[in-house]
Write an enzyme that holds these catalytic residues in place. Structure first.
Site, short mmCIF file in Angstrom:
data_model
loop_
_atom_site.label_atom_id
_atom_site.label_comp_id
_atom_site.label_asym_id
_atom_site.label_seq_id
_atom_site.Cartn_x
_atom_site.Cartn_y
_atom_site.Cartn_z
N CYS A 319 -6.74 0.04 -3.99
CA CYS A 319 -6.54 1.26 -4.94
C CYS A 319 -5.88 1.53 -6.28
CB CYS A 319 -6.42 2.80 -3.76
SG CYS A 319 -6.08 4.51 -4.40
N ARG A 418 -18.04 9.33 -2.46
CA ARG A 418 -17.05 9.67 -3.11
C ARG A 418 -16.42 9.99 -3.88
NH1 ARG A 418 -12.71 6.39 0.77
NH2 ARG A 418 -11.32 6.35 -0.79
#
Length: 497
Positions: A319, A418
């Site tokens: 991430c 998302r």
């Protein structure tokens, strides 16, 4: 003027556990890793209790049906990834729910008119030597025969030989009927010295295979996470865009719990999604939400109806949300803050809302730290992506065996649900990377090692349950010099050939 927080944003690597009194009761065999998955009143049990505190991340490169089956068989739970068409996600859920320990749906099937060449090709593709012969070549067609490696000789038999000419016909098969128990199936296998028992319905349609080799496997999974009907438990990820279509399909497929998947869950979109699900299904469909990193985010989603809360922004190994947006918080600090809010909420309302730590776990001992800091269970991606059961292929890169691993925020995932912030603009940027992780083999072997470490560490803390660990663990900050001291130092390490 902006609000400034006084605390430092800290990670698990900045903490250590202080040993507690290890009593004679504190031995690994006495340690229970059971933990609640969804909210419940303090005087009641959670509707779902995990047997190990692990769930797999809602990622394309992690949570497919094979991993979901294996993780549930070992006591945890997977959330099937949502960055795919609704029908295919529902089918993955259905595949997990149809699996019954010991009862295997055949994935190798042919018709009597197929040839030996088709048999060889199918065996190479699936690596399964048992083939069900059905009238239409489907897993649930009318059973007409069975093929095993003993029914043909690759070197001598002609490749165009028809299946019907060398299969073991139905008339010579010993079969079981749908409804028999696994114990009854194994008794038939034992009495007739079979390797495979086909299980058929009242119309002679193939339902399952029961294999002799699976008998021992079933005995080796005492912590299996299953429902009253013996079906395995499975979750699924959803988004805040197509939930009105996706949720009904997943519920129809038999999903046990849902989780809204987002890099930043403190939003009105998540609130609307939660409220719609709770209203539409009269509160009977369980759904988690997140991710959040503070008390305000936790309370917002709990009051909207969330059954558990996922904690963590930017701490995952793939991430890059913090790099791209400057948004996030050290995972340890975030977890401590949200756990305090969870405990305050329990005192105020009598309702316990489990929290899930998502991201930031580098070493196995970080898992114990996360649990001691208040996490009820841990969501992991990189950890599970390394195993045989994850959806990606094993590759060889520079003499090392690896598996691919990519973030849901990467271009590869193409998961607009998302990261698109609403509105008409189509501007998107990556919040995850595409990478490799070292291949680690079978899940079960690695899980046993990890769980063994967790239990041993908990014993050193003088605790035999996660609840005790959360109440009694002693945690200390460490200096950078202390971190160096904790590894091998001031020696010449031997090189292993």
């Amino acid at each position: 003027m902006a609000i400034y927080l006084d605390d430092v944003s800290r990670t698990f690597g900045e903490y250590l556990l202080i040993p507690g009194l290890t009593t004679k009761e504190c031995i690994p065999t006495n340690v229970s890793l059971k933990t609640p998955l969804v909210k419940h009143h303090k005087d009641e049990k959670s509707a779902i209790t995990l047997n190990i505190p692990f769930v797999s991340a809602i990622m394309q490169s992690v949570s497919g049906p094979e991993l979901a089956i294996e993780l549930a068989r070992n006591g945890g739970l997977s959330f099937i990834f949502g960055s795919q068409p609704i029908d295919s996600q529902a089918e993955m859920v259905r595949k997990v729910k149809k699996f019954k320990a010991g009862f295997v749906i055949s994935d190798s099937n042919l018709t009597p008119e197929n040839t030996l060449a088709d048999v060889i090709k199918l065996v190479e593709a699936t690596e399964h030597s048992t083939i069900g012969v059905t009238h239409d070549g489907t897993p649930n067609g009318k059973l007409l025969g069975l093929i095993t490696s003993r029914d043909y000789r690759v070197e001598k038999d002609p490749k165009d030989k028809k299946v019907k000419d060398f299969m073991t016909p139905f008339s010579k098969l010993i079969v079981g009927k749908v409804g028999l128990t696994l114990s009854e199936a194994n008794q038939i296998i034992w009495e007739h010295k079979l390797n495979t028992l086909p299980v058929i319905d009242e119309n002679d349609n193939l339902a399952y295979f029961v294999f002799r080799k699976d008998y021992d496997s079933h005995r080796e999974n005492p912590h299996e996470l299953s429902a009253h009907d013996k079906s395995l438990l499975v979750g699924a990820g959803i988004n805040t865009r197509d939930y009105k279509e996706r949720v009904p399909a997943l519920v129809e497929a038999g999903v046990d719990v849902l989780c809204i998947d987002s890099s930043d869950g403190y939003s009105e979109w998540q609130k609307e999604t939660l409220q719609w699900i709770k209203k539409e299904y009269d509160g009977k469909v369980l759904v988690g939400a997140g991710n959040v990193v503070d008390k305000e985010g936790f309370l917002y989603l709990v009051e909207a109806g969330a059954d558990f809360i996922k904690v963590g922004i930017g701490g995952g190994s793939i991430c890059i949300t913090r790099e791209q947006k400057g948004i996030g918080r050290g995972q340890a600090t975030a977890l401590i803050d949200v756990a305090e809010a969870r405990d305050e909420y329990l005192k105020k309302t009598g309702v316990y809302v489990p929290i899930c730590s998502d991201g930031g776990l580098v070493h196995d001992y970080h898992m114990v730290l996360a649990l001691s800091m208040g996490a009820d269970f841990l969501m992991m991606g990189r950890y599970f992506a390394r195993f045989d059961e994850s959806p990606t292929k094993i590759l060889r890169v520079k003499n090392n065996y690896v598996k691919e691993y990519w973030g849901e925020g990467s271009n590869r995932a193409q998961n607009w649900q998302r990261y698109d912030m609403g509105g008409a603009e189509n501007l998107k940027f990556e919040e995850g990377v595409d990478s490799y992780v070292p291949y680690a083999g079978k899940m079960k072997d690695n899980l046993l090692m990890t769980l063994g470490k967790i239990k041993a560490t908990m014993c050193s803390c003088g605790t035999t349950s996660i609840e005790q660990l959360q109440k009694n663990a002693k945690v200390t900050l460490v200096s950078s010099t202390s971190i160096v001291e904790g590894g091998a130092h001031d020696v010449i390490l031997k090189e292993h050939s």
